[in-house]
Design an enzyme around this catalytic site. Structure first.
Site, mmCIF file in Angstrom:
data_model
loop_
_atom_site.group_PDB
_atom_site.id
_atom_site.type_symbol
_atom_site.label_atom_id
_atom_site.label_comp_id
_atom_site.label_asym_id
_atom_site.label_seq_id
_atom_site.Cartn_x
_atom_site.Cartn_y
_atom_site.Cartn_z
ATOM 1 N N GLY A 1 -0.507 -2.752 15.509
ATOM 2 C CA GLY A 1 -0.021 -2.743 14.136
ATOM 3 C C GLY A 1 -0.320 -1.420 13.463
ATOM 4 O O GLY A 1 -1.295 -0.750 13.811
ATOM 5 N N LYS B 1 0.808 -1.220 0.000
ATOM 6 C CA LYS B 1 0.000 0.000 0.000
ATOM 7 C C LYS B 1 0.843 1.273 0.000
ATOM 8 O O LYS B 1 0.371 2.323 -0.414
ATOM 9 C CB LYS B 1 -0.934 0.006 1.212
ATOM 10 C CG LYS B 1 -2.004 -1.071 1.153
ATOM 11 C CD LYS B 1 -2.831 -1.096 2.425
ATOM 12 C CE LYS B 1 -3.812 -2.241 2.412
ATOM 13 N NZ LYS B 1 -5.177 -1.820 2.163
ATOM 14 N N GLY C 1 -13.915 -7.661 10.475
ATOM 15 C CA GLY C 1 -13.300 -7.140 9.259
ATOM 16 C C GLY C 1 -14.154 -7.310 8.026
ATOM 17 O O GLY C 1 -13.982 -6.576 7.045
#
Length: 286
Positions: free
Chosen positions: A134, A75, A251
């Site tokens: 994270g 990304k 998610g």
């Protein structure tokens, strides 16, 4: 001799990342394309090395794809290979999908927008203290968007100091919201007063289903627990949270929210959320 009528060439869309095998995004998008009568198809491309990203991104243009998603771990490194990036990508420093206009690849980021919408279905974000485990390409986008959505403070817990401090600085620079880095070492003790706890790592994804090393004795039952993993829907992290009585956000819900925005950007069709919810459930075999 009878004339054979060939169907039109399918319009292709893709996702670049590694690993991609367990992600249900291709089956979900193909189901939605079929629902709307689009002769389109979605391909997941496992790009096993960062060295291949320049060629992979160039291939999106050369092969005439209508759009592409970019997932971990590319990304950030994909950005220099795009022709243009929008203001969100400039602020966040990561890209998660591209549109193609007149042969130009334009980078966008709605990772955070997807998670904000998913969380707000369960709890307000404004005024909340957020802890994120994270801070990779998806995590940094989510951190910035959570700050833009009104979070009062962010704590980023990562193993790499350079990554954590850089993302914390990005959050504060983009939003003015205070953010700090905390070293991830062994079992995570969640700071007192945490309102939203988010796993933005790969821990818990199929097929390994690794537990996130959290000291659950430090987590309040009032804390909303969020996981970015899309397969399975209920990860070991969320299962432990639910057993404690914590509100949870999975998610898959995040994926649906961001995928609807991407679908509309690619096709110009505003989708019905129920169509995406049915498609992702079928993709996951639920």
């Amino acid at each position: 001799m009878s004339n054979i009528i060939l169907p039109p060439q399918k319009q292709m869309t893709t996702m670049l990342g590694h690993p991609v095998a367990e992600n249900p995004i291709d089956r979900m998008f193909d189901e939605v394309y079929a629902h709307y009568g689009l002769h389109w198809q979605f391909w997941k491309c496992d790009v096993t090395s960062e060295n291949n990203i320049p060629a992979a991104v160039a291939g999106v243009r050369a092969l005439g794809f209508a759009g592409a998603c970019i997932t971990v771990p590319y990304k950030v490194v994909s950005i220099p290979h795009l022709d243009e990036i929008d203001e969100d990508v400039k602020a966040i420093g990561a890209v998660n999908y591209m549109t193609i206009k007149d042969g130009r690849l334009i980078g966008h980021n709605n990772d955070g927008k997807g998670v904000v919408k998913a969380i707000q279905k369960v709890t307000p974000i404004a005024g909340k203290r957020v802890v994120m485990l994270g801070a990779g390409g998806a995590g940094r986008a989510m951190a910035v968007e959570l700050a833009w959505a009104g979070a009062s403070h962010l704590t980023l817990i990562t193993r790499r100091e350079a990554q954590g401090t850089e993302v914390a600085q990005t959050v504060t620079r983009a939003s003015g919201v205070p953010a700090e880095w905390v070293q991830w070492s062994g079992e995570v003790c969640v700071p007192e007063g945490t309102d939203i706890l988010m796993n933005a790592t790969h821990l818990g994804a199929a097929p390994q289903l690794e537990p996130v090393p959290v000291n659950w004795g430090t987590v309040s039952k009032s804390t909303t627990v969020v996981d970015v993993i899309t397969n399975p829907r209920i990860t070991p992290f969320l299962n432990a949270s639910r057993d404690m009585g914590c509100p949870i956000v999975n998610g898959v819900e995040m994926l649906v929210q961001l995928a609807m925005q991407i679908f509309e950007a690619w096709t110009g069709i505003k989708p019905d959320e129920a169509v995406f919810q049915r498609a992702v459930a079928k993709a996951l075999g639920e």
